[in-house]
Design a protein around this motif. Sequence first.
Motif, mmCIF file in Angstrom:
data_model
loop_
_atom_site.group_PDB
_atom_site.id
_atom_site.type_symbol
_atom_site.label_atom_id
_atom_site.label_comp_id
_atom_site.label_asym_id
_atom_site.label_seq_id
_atom_site.Cartn_x
_atom_site.Cartn_y
_atom_site.Cartn_z
ATOM 1 N N GLY A 160 68.819 51.610 35.634
ATOM 2 C CA GLY A 160 67.754 51.218 36.553
ATOM 3 C C GLY A 160 67.858 49.782 37.027
ATOM 4 O O GLY A 160 67.061 49.352 37.851
ATOM 5 N N SER A 161 68.837 49.031 36.528
ATOM 6 C CA SER A 161 68.991 47.641 36.955
ATOM 7 C C SER A 161 70.273 47.477 37.771
ATOM 8 O O SER A 161 71.158 48.314 37.755
ATOM 9 N N GLN A 162 70.334 46.361 38.480
ATOM 10 C CA GLN A 162 71.498 46.024 39.294
ATOM 11 C C GLN A 162 72.615 45.555 38.362
ATOM 12 O O GLN A 162 72.395 44.682 37.516
ATOM 13 N N VAL A 163 73.813 46.146 38.501
ATOM 14 C CA VAL A 163 74.933 45.774 37.645
ATOM 15 C C VAL A 163 76.163 45.446 38.487
ATOM 16 O O VAL A 163 76.277 45.838 39.642
ATOM 17 N N THR A 164 77.058 44.704 37.876
ATOM 18 C CA THR A 164 78.364 44.434 38.458
ATOM 19 C C THR A 164 79.405 45.095 37.569
ATOM 20 O O THR A 164 79.294 45.067 36.341
ATOM 21 N N VAL A 165 80.403 45.718 38.199
ATOM 22 C CA VAL A 165 81.446 46.438 37.465
ATOM 23 C C VAL A 165 82.800 45.974 37.976
ATOM 24 O O VAL A 165 83.036 45.959 39.189
ATOM 25 N N ILE A 166 83.672 45.583 37.066
ATOM 26 C CA ILE A 166 85.059 45.289 37.413
ATOM 27 C C ILE A 166 85.904 46.370 36.769
ATOM 28 O O ILE A 166 85.746 46.668 35.585
ATOM 29 N N THR A 167 86.788 46.968 37.564
ATOM 30 C CA THR A 167 87.589 48.085 37.087
ATOM 31 C C THR A 167 89.000 47.631 36.713
ATOM 32 O O THR A 167 89.451 46.546 37.108
ATOM 33 N N ASN A 168 89.682 48.489 35.976
ATOM 34 C CA ASN A 168 91.050 48.180 35.545
ATOM 35 C C ASN A 168 92.017 48.030 36.717
ATOM 36 O O ASN A 168 93.045 47.371 36.591
ATOM 37 N N ASP A 169 91.694 48.650 37.860
ATOM 38 C CA ASP A 169 92.584 48.540 39.017
ATOM 39 C C ASP A 169 92.215 47.351 39.919
ATOM 40 O O ASP A 169 92.710 47.228 41.028
ATOM 41 N N GLY A 170 91.334 46.451 39.419
ATOM 42 C CA GLY A 170 91.057 45.202 40.113
ATOM 43 C C GLY A 170 89.986 45.273 41.171
ATOM 44 O O GLY A 170 89.920 44.406 42.035
ATOM 45 N N LYS A 171 89.123 46.278 41.130
ATOM 46 C CA LYS A 171 88.046 46.379 42.109
ATOM 47 C C LYS A 171 86.741 45.868 41.505
ATOM 48 O O LYS A 171 86.544 45.924 40.301
ATOM 49 N N HIS A 172 85.874 45.359 42.387
ATOM 50 C CA HIS A 172 84.583 44.800 41.959
ATOM 51 C C HIS A 172 83.478 45.534 42.706
ATOM 52 O O HIS A 172 83.442 45.529 43.937
ATOM 53 N N TYR A 173 82.583 46.173 41.950
ATOM 54 C CA TYR A 173 81.471 46.925 42.517
ATOM 55 C C TYR A 173 80.154 46.318 42.049
ATOM 56 O O TYR A 173 80.045 45.850 40.925
ATOM 57 N N VAL A 174 79.142 46.376 42.920
ATOM 58 C CA VAL A 174 77.786 45.969 42.576
ATOM 59 C C VAL A 174 76.864 47.086 43.049
ATOM 60 O O VAL A 174 76.970 47.545 44.194
ATOM 61 N N GLY A 175 75.981 47.555 42.161
ATOM 62 C CA GLY A 175 75.065 48.621 42.543
ATOM 63 C C GLY A 175 74.016 48.851 41.477
ATOM 64 O O GLY A 175 74.027 48.231 40.405
ATOM 65 N N LEU A 176 73.121 49.774 41.751
ATOM 66 C CA LEU A 176 72.043 50.130 40.842
ATOM 67 C C LEU A 176 72.555 51.189 39.866
ATOM 68 O O LEU A 176 72.975 52.260 40.281
ATOM 69 N N LEU A 177 72.556 50.854 38.575
ATOM 70 C CA LEU A 177 73.053 51.785 37.560
ATOM 71 C C LEU A 177 72.049 52.920 37.392
ATOM 72 O O LEU A 177 70.907 52.707 37.008
ATOM 73 N N ARG A 178 72.492 54.139 37.695
ATOM 74 C CA ARG A 178 71.638 55.323 37.584
ATOM 75 C C ARG A 178 71.913 56.122 36.324
ATOM 76 O O ARG A 178 71.067 56.883 35.887
ATOM 77 N N GLY A 179 73.093 55.958 35.751
ATOM 78 C CA GLY A 179 73.389 56.694 34.530
ATOM 79 C C GLY A 179 74.803 56.446 34.045
ATOM 80 O O GLY A 179 75.634 55.880 34.756
ATOM 81 N N TYR A 180 75.043 56.875 32.808
ATOM 82 C CA TYR A 180 76.369 56.781 32.206
ATOM 83 C C TYR A 180 76.439 57.832 31.106
ATOM 84 O O TYR A 180 75.439 58.432 30.723
ATOM 85 N N ASP A 181 77.641 58.074 30.597
ATOM 86 C CA ASP A 181 77.783 59.022 29.493
ATOM 87 C C ASP A 181 78.582 58.382 28.362
ATOM 88 O O ASP A 181 78.887 57.191 28.399
#
Length: 90
Positions: free
Chosen positions: A3-24
């Motif tokens: 439910g909060s705004q998060v930043t994600v950096i991936t192993n392939d070098g991409k940077h995403y910012v968005g609202l986290l809706r879920g994870y497993d």
Amino acid sequence: MVGSQVTVITNDGKHYVGLLRGYDQTWNLLLQECQERVYSAKSGVQIIQNPGIYCIRGDNVAIVGEVDEEADAAMDLSAIRAAPLVPIRH
């Protein structure tokens, strides 16, 4: 952080910012109204909008962090110059 705004950096070098809706349990992430930030040493940060729900596979997640929305909104991304992120090598 759901439910909060998060930043994600991936192993392939991409940077995403968005609202986290879920994870497993394998860290597959669901981001809503996500944007990809592409860095350039010459022309500032390019923003690519990904409307709707965006799924990032857990085996590709390097870092997840909460975003300070006030500080993020105050940044002038067009003025930021940085070398593109490089993929992680194992």
